[in-house]
Design a protein around this motif. Structure first.
Motif, short mmCIF file in Angstrom:
data_model
loop_
_atom_site.label_atom_id
_atom_site.label_comp_id
_atom_site.label_asym_id
_atom_site.label_seq_id
_atom_site.Cartn_x
_atom_site.Cartn_y
_atom_site.Cartn_z
N LYS A 128 -8.91 -26.96 -36.94
CA LYS A 128 -9.97 -27.77 -36.29
C LYS A 128 -11.38 -27.17 -36.19
CE LYS A 128 -7.65 -31.46 -34.68
NZ LYS A 128 -8.34 -32.73 -35.28
N ALA A 129 -11.16 -25.80 -35.74
CA ALA A 129 -12.27 -24.62 -35.85
C ALA A 129 -13.35 -24.76 -36.92
CB ALA A 129 -12.10 -23.52 -35.18
N HIS A 130 -12.16 -24.56 -37.96
CA HIS A 130 -12.85 -24.62 -39.69
C HIS A 130 -13.65 -26.05 -39.87
CE1 HIS A 130 -13.09 -24.52 -43.87
NE2 HIS A 130 -12.54 -25.61 -44.04
N GLY A 131 -12.94 -27.05 -39.35
CA GLY A 131 -13.49 -28.43 -39.84
C GLY A 131 -15.04 -28.36 -38.88
N ASN A 132 -14.62 -28.46 -37.68
CA ASN A 132 -15.76 -28.67 -36.68
C ASN A 132 -17.19 -27.69 -37.04
OD1 ASN A 132 -14.90 -30.43 -34.93
ND2 ASN A 132 -14.06 -28.94 -33.69
N ARG A 133 -16.96 -26.52 -37.72
CA ARG A 133 -18.24 -25.61 -38.03
C ARG A 133 -18.53 -26.03 -39.65
NH1 ARG A 133 -16.59 -19.52 -39.12
NH2 ARG A 133 -15.69 -19.80 -40.95
N THR A 134 -17.98 -26.88 -40.31
CA THR A 134 -18.21 -26.94 -41.70
C THR A 134 -19.20 -28.42 -41.70
OG1 THR A 134 -16.11 -26.08 -42.38
CG2 THR A 134 -17.10 -27.53 -43.85
N ALA A 135 -18.53 -29.45 -40.88
CA ALA A 135 -19.48 -30.82 -41.04
C ALA A 135 -19.15 -31.60 -40.08
CB ALA A 135 -19.05 -31.25 -42.39
N GLY A 137 -17.44 -34.70 -38.30
CA GLY A 137 -16.20 -35.58 -38.85
C GLY A 137 -15.14 -35.13 -39.49
N LYS A 138 -15.30 -33.68 -39.90
CA LYS A 138 -14.29 -32.98 -40.62
C LYS A 138 -13.06 -32.77 -39.86
CE LYS A 138 -13.91 -29.62 -44.46
NZ LYS A 138 -13.43 -30.35 -45.62
N THR A 139 -12.32 -33.49 -39.46
CA THR A 139 -11.46 -33.31 -38.29
C THR A 139 -10.14 -33.79 -38.86
OG1 THR A 139 -11.96 -35.47 -37.46
CG2 THR A 139 -13.13 -33.62 -36.45
N GLU A 140 -9.70 -34.19 -39.95
CA GLU A 140 -8.64 -34.83 -40.34
C GLU A 140 -7.59 -33.91 -40.87
OE1 GLU A 140 -9.76 -39.46 -41.55
OE2 GLU A 140 -8.97 -38.17 -43.12
N ILE A 141 -6.38 -34.09 -40.67
CA ILE A 141 -5.32 -33.29 -41.14
C ILE A 141 -4.06 -33.87 -41.93
CG2 ILE A 141 -3.54 -31.53 -40.53
CD1 ILE A 141 -4.78 -31.02 -37.84
N LEU A 142 -3.98 -33.40 -43.09
CA LEU A 142 -2.91 -34.23 -43.92
C LEU A 142 -1.46 -33.66 -43.74
CD1 LEU A 142 -4.61 -35.08 -47.39
CD2 LEU A 142 -4.47 -36.31 -45.17
N SER A 143 -0.49 -34.27 -43.44
CA SER A 143 0.74 -33.45 -43.43
C SER A 143 1.88 -34.48 -44.24
CB SER A 143 1.25 -33.41 -41.92
OG SER A 143 2.47 -32.72 -41.85
N LEU A 144 3.09 -33.92 -44.22
CA LEU A 144 4.10 -34.65 -45.00
C LEU A 144 4.88 -35.59 -44.41
CD1 LEU A 144 4.97 -32.02 -47.95
CD2 LEU A 144 2.80 -33.61 -47.57
N PRO A 173 -4.96 -37.39 -32.59
CA PRO A 173 -5.54 -38.20 -33.52
C PRO A 173 -6.14 -37.47 -34.81
CG PRO A 173 -7.29 -37.81 -31.99
CD PRO A 173 -6.09 -36.88 -31.58
N GLY A 174 -6.14 -38.33 -35.89
CA GLY A 174 -6.68 -37.56 -37.02
C GLY A 174 -5.60 -37.04 -38.09
N VAL A 175 -4.53 -37.37 -37.71
CA VAL A 175 -3.25 -36.99 -38.86
C VAL A 175 -2.73 -37.83 -39.75
CG1 VAL A 175 -1.02 -35.68 -38.83
CG2 VAL A 175 -2.60 -35.23 -37.08
N ALA A 185 -0.55 -39.76 -54.08
CA ALA A 185 -0.56 -40.23 -52.58
C ALA A 185 -1.38 -38.91 -51.85
CB ALA A 185 0.75 -40.16 -52.06
N LEU A 186 -1.31 -37.79 -52.45
CA LEU A 186 -1.99 -36.50 -51.67
C LEU A 186 -3.44 -36.80 -52.06
CD1 LEU A 186 -1.84 -33.87 -49.75
CD2 LEU A 186 -1.45 -32.70 -52.00
N GLU A 187 -3.74 -36.99 -53.41
CA GLU A 187 -5.21 -37.05 -53.83
C GLU A 187 -5.97 -38.33 -53.21
OE1 GLU A 187 -5.49 -36.08 -57.99
OE2 GLU A 187 -7.95 -36.13 -57.51
N ALA A 188 -5.09 -39.31 -53.06
CA ALA A 188 -5.78 -40.69 -52.48
C ALA A 188 -6.20 -40.21 -50.93
CB ALA A 188 -4.81 -41.76 -52.62
N ALA A 189 -5.16 -39.65 -50.38
CA ALA A 189 -5.61 -39.41 -48.70
C ALA A 189 -6.54 -38.10 -48.56
CB ALA A 189 -4.15 -38.93 -48.05
N VAL A 190 -6.75 -37.43 -49.48
CA VAL A 190 -7.81 -36.53 -49.08
C VAL A 190 -9.24 -36.59 -49.34
CG1 VAL A 190 -7.70 -35.38 -51.57
CG2 VAL A 190 -7.75 -33.81 -49.44
N SER A 191 -9.93 -36.12 -48.18
CA SER A 191 -11.26 -36.58 -48.30
C SER A 191 -12.34 -35.43 -47.82
CB SER A 191 -11.64 -37.64 -47.70
OG SER A 191 -11.59 -37.52 -46.44
#
Ligand SMILES: Cc1ncc(COP(=O)(O)O)c(C=O)c1O
Length: 413
Positions: A128-135, A137-144, A173-175, A185-191
């Motif tokens: 979360k901290a990495h996302g927040n300091r990068t850009a 809206g960069k708050t999503e996490i992908l999991s399996l 939220p955001g998972v 599916a992984l490629e389609a979900a990542v952004s």
């Protein structure tokens, strides 16, 4: 308050223990009817003196079995010196243990916690901290899907099994969940909004499913492309269990995550978890952003250092006995139509059945073998790393007896 009386024929002391738990504990565990008293090596004894071969090691924790003489000695010595001092002060063992984990994992910076789920919470905070300091809206996490990452709210939010989550929603939220081993599916979900991708190299609770090497490599590539952190959950599948220090080292060439969490076997039964992160991920956490009162105390860290010394000597045996174990299970599986598949690596093995496995676990216990069943139909074996070929044979003989019984009963129907 309920009053408790011992049913006729049951051992009174055992009944009292069970009744106290029934009356005074949250009723969240459905325990097997077994009260354990002591252990040595791969063996456990219950309060009535009955002996059991331990093929589950406290769900992958007692990696050196029970009462390992080197661990007993270190616990005795350190308990008489200093058990806890908090993270207000330095002690002699946290730095050396962090160095050891950095050297074995390839990840430079550690944080010590007390359990797997707590380590996962910290890893999610790094994401979360990495996302927040990068850009923004960069708050999503992908999991399996089918994953398991722990019971606290953050870890639960990235756990891809509805049965663990439903009662506690809404979660973080955001998972987004994607099917394991589906690269498209992984490629389609990542952004660009993806802050982290969380994976277990071998799904444990989900039924001992190893991920394909190509999938793990694709996850690494996508994390790099979108500046997301790749987080490996090595809590069950790592720290020696697969026959390497961590499951990502099974790949050739290995794939390095940005963040790795581990726990279970680290301190041989004392609570200890760890987050290991590379410099990029670690730099997301600054002073005051995370902490723990108990995490990384002198007793647990000293035991873990001793454990890593012993693990270095044991890794070849884990690979050898693990391969032998798997061969024996495959030989066994071929003889019975209700065995669907044998899976796993090193000493993390499972047999998928075409029927529920719970009764088999109880029957094995009656025969003196402790195993467990996950995902309803997968018999799971996480034995201590010190298990011998002879102890594998002993347990396989018990399984064979139980499998024969099922075949005979099936034939009689
Ligand atoms: C892969 C994985 N992650 C996280 C956890 C949670 O660890 P703990 O029970 O120590 O909180 C587990 C526990 O089984 C696990 O297997």
């Amino acid at each position: 308050m309920t009053t408790s009386t011992a049913p006729a024929g049951m051992d009174a002391a055992e009944t009292q223990i069970k009744n106290l738990e029934r009356d005074y504990l949250l009723q969240n565990y459905s325990r097997y009817p077994l009260v354990l008293r002591r252990g040595r090596g791969c063996w456990l004894w219950d309060v009535n003196g009955k002996k059991y071969l331990d093929w589950i090691s406290g769900i992958g924790v007692n990696a050196l079995g029970h009462a390992h003489p080197r661990i007993v000695r270190v616990i005795r010595e350190q308990a008489a010196l200093l058990v806890h001092c908090s993270n207000l002060y330095y002690h002699e063992f946290q730095g050396p243990l962090a160095k050891r984990i950095a050297e074995t994992s390839g990840l430079q910076r550690c944080f010590f916690a007390n359990s797997g789920t707590e380590a996962m919470e910290g890893a999610l905070k790094i994401v979360k901290a990495h996302g927040n300091r990068t850009a923004p809206g960069k708050t999503e996490i992908l999991s399996l899907e089918n994953s398991f990452h722990g019971r606290t709210l953050g870890a639960l939010a990235v756990t891809g099994q509805p049965k663990y989550r439903t009662d506690f929603e809404p979660l973080l939220p955001g998972v987004k969940f994607v099917p394991p081993n589906d690269e498209a599916a992984l490629e389609a979900a990542v952004s660009d909004n993806t802050a982290g991708i969380v994976i277990e190299g071998i799904q444990g609770e989900g039924g001992i499913y190893p991920l394909a090497g190509s999938y793990i490599r694709r996850a690494r590539d996508l994390a790099d492309r979108y500046n997301a952190l790749l987080v490996f959950d090595e809590i069950q599948c790592g720290v020696g269990r697969p026959g390497t220090h961590y499951s990502y080292q099974l790949l050739d060439p290995p794939v390095l995550p940005d963040v790795m969490v581990a726990a279970k076997p680290l301190a041989c039964g004392l609570p200890l978890g760890v987050i290991a992160a590379n410099e990029k991920a670690a730099s997301a956490i600054g002073p005051g952003m995370h902490g723990s009162t108990f995490g990384g105390g002198p007793l647990a860290c000293r035991v873990a250092l001793e454990f890593f010394d012993i693990l270095d000597e044991l890794l070849p045996a884990i690979r050898r006995v693990g391969a032998y174990f798997r061969d024996r299970l495959e030989d066994l599986g071929k003889r019975y139509g209700f065995v669907k598949e044998v899976r796993g690596r090193g000493l993390m093995l499972g047999i998928e059945l075409t029927m529920p496995g719970k009764q088999l676990v109880l029957d094995a216990m009656a025969e003196g073998l402790l195993i467990n069943c996950t995902h309803d139909v997968v018999l799971r074996f996480l034995p201590p790393y010190i298990i011998t070929e002879k102890e594998v044979d002993k347990g396989v003989r018990i399984l064979k007896k139980l499998f024969n019984r099922i075949s005979v009963a099936g034939a009689a129907l």
